[in-house]
Design an enzyme around this catalytic site. Structure first.
Site, PDB file in Angstrom:
ATOM      1  N   ILE A   1      50.990  48.649  40.242  1.00 44.63           N
ATOM      2  CA  ILE A   1      51.161  47.561  39.258  1.00 44.63           C
ATOM      3  C   ILE A   1      50.705  48.042  37.880  1.00 44.63           C
ATOM      4  CG2 ILE A   1      50.602  45.168  38.632  1.00 44.63           C
ATOM      5  CD1 ILE A   1      50.170  44.555  41.568  1.00 44.63           C
TER       6      ILE A   1
ATOM      7  N   ASP B   1      41.318  54.403  35.804  1.00 44.31           N
ATOM      8  CA  ASP B   1      41.344  54.408  37.267  1.00 44.31           C
ATOM      9  C   ASP B   1      40.211  55.283  37.779  1.00 44.31           C
ATOM     10  OD1 ASP B   1      43.766  53.518  39.386  1.00 44.31           O
ATOM     11  OD2 ASP B   1      42.310  54.982  40.164  1.00 44.31           O
TER      12      ASP B   1
ATOM     13  N   HIS C   1      46.640  31.501  46.004  1.00 42.00           N
ATOM     14  CA  HIS C   1      47.691  32.532  46.161  1.00 42.00           C
ATOM     15  C   HIS C   1      47.613  33.069  47.584  1.00 42.00           C
ATOM     16  CE1 HIS C   1      50.540  35.544  45.094  1.00 42.00           C
ATOM     17  NE2 HIS C   1      49.700  36.553  45.137  1.00 42.00           N
TER      18      HIS C   1
HETATM   19  N1  APR Z   1      37.851  51.113  39.393  1.00 37.64           N
HETATM   20  C1  APR Z   1      39.058  51.481  38.892  1.00 37.64           C
HETATM   21  N2  APR Z   1      40.154  51.641  39.660  1.00 37.64           N
HETATM   22  C2  APR Z   1      40.007  51.474  40.977  1.00 37.64           C
HETATM   23  C3  APR Z   1      38.781  51.096  41.569  1.00 37.64           C
HETATM   24  C4  APR Z   1      37.663  50.924  40.703  1.00 37.64           C
HETATM   25  N3  APR Z   1      36.475  50.573  41.174  1.00 37.64           N
HETATM   26  N4  APR Z   1      38.978  50.987  42.905  1.00 37.64           N
HETATM   27  C5  APR Z   1      40.273  51.264  43.148  1.00 37.64           C
HETATM   28  N5  APR Z   1      40.905  51.555  41.990  1.00 37.64           N
HETATM   29  C6  APR Z   1      42.301  51.929  41.764  1.00 37.64           C
HETATM   30  C7  APR Z   1      42.891  52.829  42.841  1.00 37.64           C
HETATM   31  O1  APR Z   1      42.506  54.180  42.643  1.00 37.64           O
HETATM   32  C8  APR Z   1      44.390  52.600  42.648  1.00 37.64           C
HETATM   33  O2  APR Z   1      44.967  53.572  41.816  1.00 37.64           O
HETATM   34  O3  APR Z   1      43.118  50.773  41.810  1.00 37.64           O
HETATM   35  C9  APR Z   1      44.475  51.212  41.979  1.00 37.64           C
HETATM   36  C10 APR Z   1      45.243  50.201  42.795  1.00 37.64           C
HETATM   37  O4  APR Z   1      46.569  50.601  42.811  1.00 37.64           O
HETATM   38  P1  APR Z   1      47.520  50.456  44.094  1.00 37.64           P
HETATM   39  O5  APR Z   1      46.770  50.881  45.308  1.00 37.64           O
HETATM   40  O6  APR Z   1      48.803  51.115  43.768  1.00 37.64           O
HETATM   41  O7  APR Z   1      47.701  48.876  44.225  1.00 37.64           O
HETATM   42  P2  APR Z   1      48.705  47.918  43.417  1.00 37.64           P
HETATM   43  O8  APR Z   1      49.967  47.810  44.155  1.00 37.64           O
HETATM   44  O9  APR Z   1      48.745  48.319  41.988  1.00 37.64           O
HETATM   45  O10 APR Z   1      47.956  46.529  43.609  1.00 37.64           O
HETATM   46  C11 APR Z   1      46.682  46.299  43.039  1.00 37.64           C
HETATM   47  O11 APR Z   1      46.968  43.918  42.978  1.00 37.64           O
HETATM   48  O12 APR Z   1      48.591  42.507  43.884  1.00 37.64           O
HETATM   49  C12 APR Z   1      47.308  43.050  44.049  1.00 37.64           C
HETATM   50  O13 APR Z   1      47.059  43.098  46.436  1.00 37.64           O
HETATM   51  C13 APR Z   1      47.219  43.891  45.293  1.00 37.64           C
HETATM   52  O14 APR Z   1      44.830  44.011  45.272  1.00 37.64           O
HETATM   53  C14 APR Z   1      46.018  44.732  44.984  1.00 37.64           C
HETATM   54  C15 APR Z   1      46.119  44.948  43.462  1.00 37.64           C
END
Ligand code: APR
Length: 316
Positions: free
Chosen positions: A12, A33, A175
């Site tokens: 996202i 990230d 949600h």
């Molecule tokens: N700080 C910064 N980034 C982090 C942390 C943190 N403490 N913990 C995890 N991340 C990063 C991960 O490294 C990853 O790149 O968050 C990112 C999440 O990305 P995706 O796994 O691709 O998930 P995404 O599909 O983007 O969804 C994110 O939104 O809709 C909700 O359920 C979904 O909770 C999820 C969130």
């Protein structure tokens, strides 16, 4: 200089970064990230599209939270996404810890930003983020209703064979599986959907099937993608909110917002209609529910209460 920070540069976050530049919403887009190299790599990749795409925004990628200082908008998508067989609620403990870290970073480095939370389970995560960051209630919302409404509009449009652009609706509540699509407030170019049901454009049972499909809309995509959850529609549904704030558009849209007695709910984030302008949540619109709508809304609120209680305990 207008700056939008994206905490979480996953599916996202990356999609948001691309849309924000194309829509020219700010001059600086910061990707943060925890995974070393991910935000930097995406920032570089996106920067290299500028020569052809022609946008002017500058991308920066980092794993250092300090960089979020002076952001106008912060969008939080950090955390873990669902895998097949999981509900959004299964993510609570791990994503709670993520919200705690991010909440304190916002408090320290960018306490005046308008924050949109996307991480699931949404209503409990945005509650945690507010408590830890100390943000004013006007300055923090959760994105859910714009996405759920967009899914509902798409399914209705497929069935009615009418462009979704002309379908207006409100999906409120939490949600999750208990979200509340409101038929009374669903119209097609101003014509109530209930009237179209009477005129046999669509049957009541088909509409109920569509409501169920909307409730499971995210899960249906997780099942297909297998290793990730939906990201294109969630990203543009988040932009809908950010744009209204940045351009003071005063859109009346559903957002998970902090309630202090409205709808009979206190100290909870729940999806309700709000007006978003340059001051954040400028007004909450309290709808008059009929008996069924009220029962469904209260049922949904109860499930948000349960999840939020878990976060309250974890915060103690
Ligand atoms: N700080 C910064 N980034 C982090 C942390 C943190 N403490 N913990 C995890 N991340 C990063 C991960 O490294 C990853 O790149 O968050 C990112 C999440 O990305 P995706 O796994 O691709 O998930 P995404 O599909 O983007 O969804 C994110 O939104 O809709 C909700 O359920 C979904 O909770 C999820 C969130």
């Amino acid at each position: 200089m207008k700056k939008i920070s994206l905490i979480g540069a996953g599916n996202i976050g990356g999609t948001l970064a691309s849309i924000i530049a194309e829509k020219n919403l700010c001059e600086e887009i910061l990707l943060v990230d925890i995974l070393e190299g991910l935000a930097q790599g995406k920032a570089m990749d996106l920067s290299q599209s500028r020569a052809i795409n022609g946008f002017s925004a500058k991308y920066i990628g980092t794993s250092n939270f300090r960089a979020i200082h002076n952001s106008q908008v912060i969008i939080v998508t950090a955390g873990v996404a669902r895998k097949p067989g999981m509900t959004r609620d299964d993510l609570i403990e791990i994503n709670f810890k993520v919200m705690k870290d991010i909440g304190s970073a916002i408090k320290t480095y960018s306490p005046n930003a308008f924050v949109i939370c996307v991480t699931n389970p949404l209503d409990a995560m945005v509650w945690t983020l507010k408590k830890v960051s100390g943000l004013k209630k006007q300055m923090i919302v959760g994105m859910a209703g714009t996405l759920d409404s967009s899914r509902f509009r798409f399914f209705l449009s497929q069935e009615l064979q009418i462009s979704e652009k002309y379908i207006q609706t409100m999906v409120l509540g939490g949600h999750g599986d208990t979200m509340v699509p409101l038929l009374k407030y669903t119209t097609v170019s101003g014509i109530p959907l209930l009237e179209l049901i009477e005129k046999k454009f669509i049957s009541k049972s088909k509409v109920h099937e569509i409501i169920e499909r909307t409730r499971n809309g995210g899960g249906e995509i997780v099942k297909l993608l297998k290793s990730s959850s939906a990201f294109y529609a969630p990203a543009i549904s988040t932009i809908e909110i950010a744009e209204s704030f940045l351009k003071n558009e005063k859109k009346l849209i559903p957002c998970s917002s902090y309630l202090e007695g409205e709808y009979g709910v206190k100290d909870l984030f729940v999806g309700i209609p709000v007006i978003i302008g340059k001051n954040g949540v400028e007004r909450i619109v309290e709808l008059k529910f009929d008996r069924d709508e009220k029962d469904n809304f209260n049922h949904s609120v109860r499930s948000v209460v349960e999840l939020t209680k878990k976060c309250k305990k974890l915060l103690e």
